[in-house]
Scaffold this motif. Structure first.
Motif, PDB file in Angstrom:
ATOM      1  N   PRO A  76      54.148  48.014  30.980  1.00 51.32           N
ATOM      2  CA  PRO A  76      54.089  46.857  30.347  1.00 51.32           C
ATOM      3  C   PRO A  76      54.140  45.586  31.254  1.00 51.32           C
ATOM      4  CG  PRO A  76      56.199  47.465  29.858  1.00 51.32           C
ATOM      5  CD  PRO A  76      55.507  48.642  30.420  1.00 51.32           C
ATOM      6  N   SER A  77      54.699  45.674  32.496  1.00 51.69           N
ATOM      7  CA  SER A  77      54.770  44.571  33.277  1.00 51.69           C
ATOM      8  C   SER A  77      53.770  45.122  34.382  1.00 51.69           C
ATOM      9  CB  SER A  77      56.185  44.465  33.865  1.00 51.69           C
ATOM     10  OG  SER A  77      56.208  43.502  35.065  1.00 51.69           O
ATOM     11  N   TYR A  78      52.544  44.183  34.592  1.00 47.47           N
ATOM     12  CA  TYR A  78      51.686  44.190  35.886  1.00 47.47           C
ATOM     13  C   TYR A  78      51.209  43.184  36.275  1.00 47.47           C
ATOM     14  CZ  TYR A  78      48.613  44.429  31.732  1.00 47.47           C
ATOM     15  OH  TYR A  78      47.993  44.064  30.455  1.00 47.47           O
ATOM     16  N   GLY A  79      50.378  43.036  37.259  1.00 49.02           N
ATOM     17  CA  GLY A  79      49.652  41.920  37.661  1.00 49.02           C
ATOM     18  C   GLY A  79      48.332  42.325  38.064  1.00 49.02           C
ATOM     19  N   LEU A  80      47.267  41.289  37.969  1.00 53.38           N
ATOM     20  CA  LEU A  80      46.078  41.322  38.302  1.00 53.38           C
ATOM     21  C   LEU A  80      45.676  40.534  39.275  1.00 53.38           C
ATOM     22  CD1 LEU A  80      45.040  41.890  34.272  1.00 53.38           C
ATOM     23  CD2 LEU A  80      44.727  43.935  36.486  1.00 53.38           C
ATOM     24  N   PHE A  81      44.720  40.750  40.082  1.00 51.09           N
ATOM     25  CA  PHE A  81      44.336  40.115  41.268  1.00 51.09           C
ATOM     26  C   PHE A  81      42.783  40.188  41.490  1.00 51.09           C
ATOM     27  CE2 PHE A  81      48.720  39.543  43.227  1.00 51.09           C
ATOM     28  CZ  PHE A  81      49.371  40.477  42.661  1.00 51.09           C
ATOM     29  N   TRP A  82      42.218  39.337  41.949  1.00 54.05           N
ATOM     30  CA  TRP A  82      40.780  39.293  42.417  1.00 54.05           C
ATOM     31  C   TRP A  82      41.046  38.758  43.967  1.00 54.05           C
ATOM     32  CZ3 TRP A  82      36.348  40.972  40.649  1.00 54.05           C
ATOM     33  CH2 TRP A  82      36.332  41.373  39.337  1.00 54.05           C
ATOM     34  N   TYR A  83      40.304  39.437  44.853  1.00 52.29           N
ATOM     35  CA  TYR A  83      39.953  38.955  46.177  1.00 52.29           C
ATOM     36  C   TYR A  83      38.441  39.094  46.360  1.00 52.29           C
ATOM     37  CZ  TYR A  83      44.910  40.079  47.527  1.00 52.29           C
ATOM     38  OH  TYR A  83      46.221  39.975  47.753  1.00 52.29           O
ATOM     39  N   LYS A  84      38.225  38.301  47.480  1.00 55.20           N
ATOM     40  CA  LYS A  84      36.923  38.221  47.787  1.00 55.20           C
ATOM     41  C   LYS A  84      36.877  38.566  49.408  1.00 55.20           C
ATOM     42  CE  LYS A  84      33.723  34.162  48.965  1.00 55.20           C
ATOM     43  NZ  LYS A  84      33.712  32.782  49.418  1.00 55.20           N
ATOM     44  N   GLN A  85      35.650  39.506  49.691  1.00 60.30           N
ATOM     45  CA  GLN A  85      35.693  39.692  51.195  1.00 60.30           C
ATOM     46  C   GLN A  85      34.127  39.446  51.564  1.00 60.30           C
ATOM     47  OE1 GLN A  85      35.235  44.131  51.873  1.00 60.30           O
ATOM     48  NE2 GLN A  85      36.585  43.873  53.732  1.00 60.30           N
ATOM     49  N   PRO A  86      33.991  38.449  52.145  1.00 52.77           N
ATOM     50  CA  PRO A  86      32.935  37.930  52.725  1.00 52.77           C
ATOM     51  C   PRO A  86      32.240  38.736  53.677  1.00 52.77           C
ATOM     52  CG  PRO A  86      34.581  36.660  53.545  1.00 52.77           C
ATOM     53  CD  PRO A  86      35.073  37.534  52.678  1.00 52.77           C
TER      54      PRO A  86
ATOM     55  N   TYR B 216      33.632  41.178  45.910  1.00 54.02           N
ATOM     56  CA  TYR B 216      34.696  40.933  45.178  1.00 54.02           C
ATOM     57  C   TYR B 216      35.291  42.147  44.471  1.00 54.02           C
ATOM     58  CZ  TYR B 216      32.845  36.201  45.597  1.00 54.02           C
ATOM     59  OH  TYR B 216      32.513  35.131  45.880  1.00 54.02           O
ATOM     60  N   PHE B 217      36.784  42.237  44.772  1.00 53.55           N
ATOM     61  CA  PHE B 217      37.699  43.179  44.432  1.00 53.55           C
ATOM     62  C   PHE B 217      38.800  42.815  43.332  1.00 53.55           C
ATOM     63  CE2 PHE B 217      36.174  46.567  47.218  1.00 53.55           C
ATOM     64  CZ  PHE B 217      35.934  45.823  48.462  1.00 53.55           C
ATOM     65  N   CYS B 218      38.603  43.691  42.214  1.00 56.71           N
ATOM     66  CA  CYS B 218      39.672  43.569  41.239  1.00 56.71           C
ATOM     67  C   CYS B 218      40.774  44.403  41.594  1.00 56.71           C
ATOM     68  CB  CYS B 218      39.046  43.734  39.741  1.00 56.71           C
ATOM     69  SG  CYS B 218      40.313  43.677  38.494  1.00 56.71           S
ATOM     70  N   ALA B 219      41.981  44.057  41.494  1.00 58.40           N
ATOM     71  CA  ALA B 219      43.214  45.029  41.931  1.00 58.40           C
ATOM     72  C   ALA B 219      44.373  44.954  40.804  1.00 58.40           C
ATOM     73  CB  ALA B 219      43.663  44.535  43.224  1.00 58.40           C
ATOM     74  N   MET B 220      45.266  45.943  40.794  1.00 58.27           N
ATOM     75  CA  MET B 220      46.425  45.750  39.846  1.00 58.27           C
ATOM     76  C   MET B 220      47.497  46.105  40.494  1.00 58.27           C
ATOM     77  SD  MET B 220      46.750  47.509  36.209  1.00 58.27           S
ATOM     78  CE  MET B 220      46.657  49.257  36.878  1.00 58.27           C
TER      79      MET B 220
END
Lengths: 116, 114
Positions: free
Chosen positions: B30-40, B90-94
């Motif tokens: 129930p506790s999580y985080g979502l991130f987006w990173y950019k890689q040029p 672009y990467f999505c991460a959890m």
């Protein structure tokens, strides 16, 4: 303010050779991670550490070893390199904690390793 | 099982237009985080935006916004007013669990056309 520094940036190895990648961070972060990046597969976690003297396996740990003797350094070792370990390796660190800002991973610039 | 799924390997967008990058995730925590990173193309990983699982509002950071639909387990990134410098992977991460490690999707390559 250097952040996360990885050395070396490039390395070419022959199959069976050994090497160590060094990651150093100057942000007093508790948590450190080693990822590898391969085309079409994103970043996969190899090993990580939640504090000085600790290490743990990630998603793809086979063929790698790590050590965290000092808080600021996290070493990734390949004892007998294989062509399948050709990849770009990223080190990252974070403070951990429950606040949203503390969860952000800061990445190094990457190390490109080629195993022939 | 794949924890993070990015179904768009590559996308083209016209300069000044908006683009949406899809991300779905799978977790029972129930506790999580979502991130987006950019890689040029230079290779560095740049943090863009974060959304916590308990956050009531969608996260925004400048031209980046995260469309968080918890019931659908999706966390799409919207880039408004695209610029040439937005061309990147672009990467999505959890993040889940106590060790703050991230699981990444395979990434989406965005190419902005003039």
């Amino acid at each position: 303010n250097a952040g996360v520094t990885q050395t070396p940036k490039f390395r070419v190895l022959k199959t069976g050779q050994s090497m160590t990648l060094l990651c150093a961070q100057d942000m007093n972060h508790e948590y450190m991670y080693w990822y590898r990046q391969d085309p079409g597969m994103g970043l996969r976690l190899i090993h990580y550490s939640v504090g000085e003297g600790t290490t743990a396996k990630g998603e793809v740990p086979d063929g790698y070893n790590v050590s965290r003797l000092k808080k600021q350094n996290f070493l990734l070792g390949l004892e007998s390199a294989a062509p399948s370990q050709t990849s770009v390796y990223f080190c990252a660190s974070s403070t951990g904690g429950l606040s949203s800002g503390a969860n952000v991973l800061t990445f190094g610039a990457g190390s490109r390793l080629t195993v022939l | 099982a794949q924890k993070i799924t990015q179904t768009q390997p590559g996308m083209f967008v016209q300069e000044k237009e908006a683009v949406t990058l899809d991300c779905t995730y799978d977790t029972s925590d129930p506790s999580y985080g979502l991130f987006w990173y950019k890689q040029p193309s230079s290779g560095e990983m740049i943090f863009l935006i974060y959304q916590g699982s308990y956050d009531q509002q969608n996260a925004t950071e400048g031209r980046y916004s995260l469309n968080f639909q918890k019931a659908r387990k999706s966390a799409n990134l919207v880039i408004s007013a695209s610029q040439l410098g937005d061309s990147a992977m672009y990467f999505c991460a959890m993040r889940e669990g106590p060790d703050y490690k991230l699981s990444f999707g395979a990434g989406t390559t965005v190419t902005v056309r003039a």
